[in-house]
Design an enzyme around this catalytic site. Structure first.
Site, short mmCIF file in Angstrom:
data_model
loop_
_atom_site.label_atom_id
_atom_site.label_comp_id
_atom_site.label_asym_id
_atom_site.label_seq_id
_atom_site.Cartn_x
_atom_site.Cartn_y
_atom_site.Cartn_z
N GLU A 176 0.94 -1.16 -0.03
CA GLU A 176 0.06 0.16 -0.04
C GLU A 176 0.97 1.16 -0.19
O GLU A 176 1.80 1.30 0.88
CB GLU A 176 -0.82 -0.14 1.41
CG GLU A 176 -2.19 -1.04 1.16
CD GLU A 176 -3.29 -0.11 0.87
OE1 GLU A 176 -3.37 0.93 0.18
OE2 GLU A 176 -4.49 -0.62 1.34
N ASP A 200 -4.59 5.18 6.16
CA ASP A 200 -5.31 5.96 6.80
C ASP A 200 -6.31 5.57 8.01
O ASP A 200 -5.89 4.88 8.84
CB ASP A 200 -5.92 7.01 5.61
CG ASP A 200 -6.47 8.18 6.16
OD1 ASP A 200 -7.53 8.10 6.78
OD2 ASP A 200 -5.77 9.29 5.87
N ARG A 213 0.82 12.47 -8.97
CA ARG A 213 1.63 11.09 -8.80
C ARG A 213 2.89 10.88 -9.33
O ARG A 213 3.72 10.31 -8.91
CB ARG A 213 0.58 9.93 -9.46
CG ARG A 213 -0.71 10.10 -8.96
CD ARG A 213 -1.50 8.65 -9.60
NE ARG A 213 -2.86 8.74 -9.24
CZ ARG A 213 -3.52 8.12 -8.05
NH1 ARG A 213 -2.75 7.53 -7.39
NH2 ARG A 213 -4.80 8.14 -8.19
P1 5GP Z 1 -7.95 4.12 4.14
O1 5GP Z 1 -8.93 3.24 3.66
O2 5GP Z 1 -6.94 3.69 4.98
O3 5GP Z 1 -8.69 5.36 4.95
O4 5GP Z 1 -7.11 4.94 2.75
C1 5GP Z 1 -6.35 4.57 2.02
C2 5GP Z 1 -6.42 5.43 0.78
O5 5GP Z 1 -6.96 6.73 0.66
C3 5GP Z 1 -5.13 5.40 0.24
O6 5GP Z 1 -4.79 4.13 -0.42
C4 5GP Z 1 -5.00 6.58 -0.46
O7 5GP Z 1 -5.46 6.27 -1.84
C5 5GP Z 1 -5.96 7.37 0.18
N1 5GP Z 1 -5.36 8.13 0.93
C6 5GP Z 1 -5.38 8.38 2.37
N2 5GP Z 1 -4.52 9.34 2.99
C7 5GP Z 1 -4.03 9.92 1.86
C8 5GP Z 1 -3.25 11.26 1.76
O8 5GP Z 1 -2.87 11.77 2.96
N3 5GP Z 1 -2.96 11.46 0.52
C9 5GP Z 1 -3.48 10.96 -0.44
N4 5GP Z 1 -2.89 11.49 -1.79
N5 5GP Z 1 -4.23 9.81 -0.59
C10 5GP Z 1 -4.57 9.42 0.77
#
Ligand code: 5GP
Length: 176
Positions: free
Chosen positions: A100, A104, A166
């Site tokens: 990954e 988050d 990206r």
């Molecule tokens: P989660 O499901 O853990 O809340 O979020 C995971 C996905 O959210 C990551 O794979 C990414 O695509 C996006 N994401 C979470 N935090 C960030 C961040 O600070 N910046 C960016 N660009 N994407 C994030």
């Protein structure tokens, strides 16, 4: 400073720091996988650049494939169902390492791990370049973490803001 659409970002993590973190993860995985050929599963889109550098730093035999988490509406009553797109490999008895870009809340990870648990993989491990420990609220063990960061929005090195950023080779953070 970097402006993307309406937002301003500032430099946050240098190339050197990124490459140290990537190398450290590669070395740890290699130690743990001395007697096997792990199958890395990069989670698209965000992890493509990390995967590329991770594999270059991984000096012993390994395989790589990419997956994407998608959800489709089944029926109104059963709601959304998650599926993994792109998984063509037979995972039977394989050591799988999910790669990954950033974790988050862990919601994405939780869904991916649940789907991989339905396969006959020997072991499913998790590697992430970034983790927001104050937000992550799942019980799934994260085996390899590159860098822990506070709850701020970052981009670059594979990660985007509204599709852009990206391609940046360093990581930027949204300015307060
Ligand atoms: P989660 O499901 O853990 O809340 O979020 C995971 C996905 O959210 C990551 O794979 C990414 O695509 C996006 N994401 C979470 N935090 C960030 C961040 O600070 N910046 C960016 N660009 N994407 C994030």
């Amino acid at each position: 400073m970097l402006q993307i659409h309406d937002k301003v970002f500032e430099p946050y993590i240098t190339k050197q720091k990124l490459s140290n973190a990537v190398e450290s993860i590669a070395n740890k995985i290699a130690l743990d996988c001395k007697n096997e050929t792990p199958l890395f599963l990069g989670v698209l889109n965000g992890s493509f650049m990390f995967c590329s550098d991770l594999l270059k730093a991984y000096k012993t035999p390994c395989e790589i494939s990419f997956i994407k988490l998608a959800s489709y509406q089944q029926t109104k009553s059963t709601g959304k169902v998650n599926q993994l797109i792109g998984l063509n490999e037979d995972l039977t008895n394989r050591t799988v390492i999910v790669v990954e870009d950033i974790i988050d809340t862990g919601n994405t990870l939780e869904k991916i791990v649940a789907l991989l648990k339905q396969t006959s993989a020997k072991e499913v491990k998790i590697a992430t370049l970034f983790l927001k420990p104050t937000v992550y609220n799942k019980d799934i063990k994260i085996d390899y973490t590159g860098l822990e960061i506070p709850n701020r929005f970052i981009l670059g090195y594979g990660m985007d803001y509204d599709g852009l950023g990206r391609n940046l080779d360093e990581v930027y953070v949204l300015k307060d």
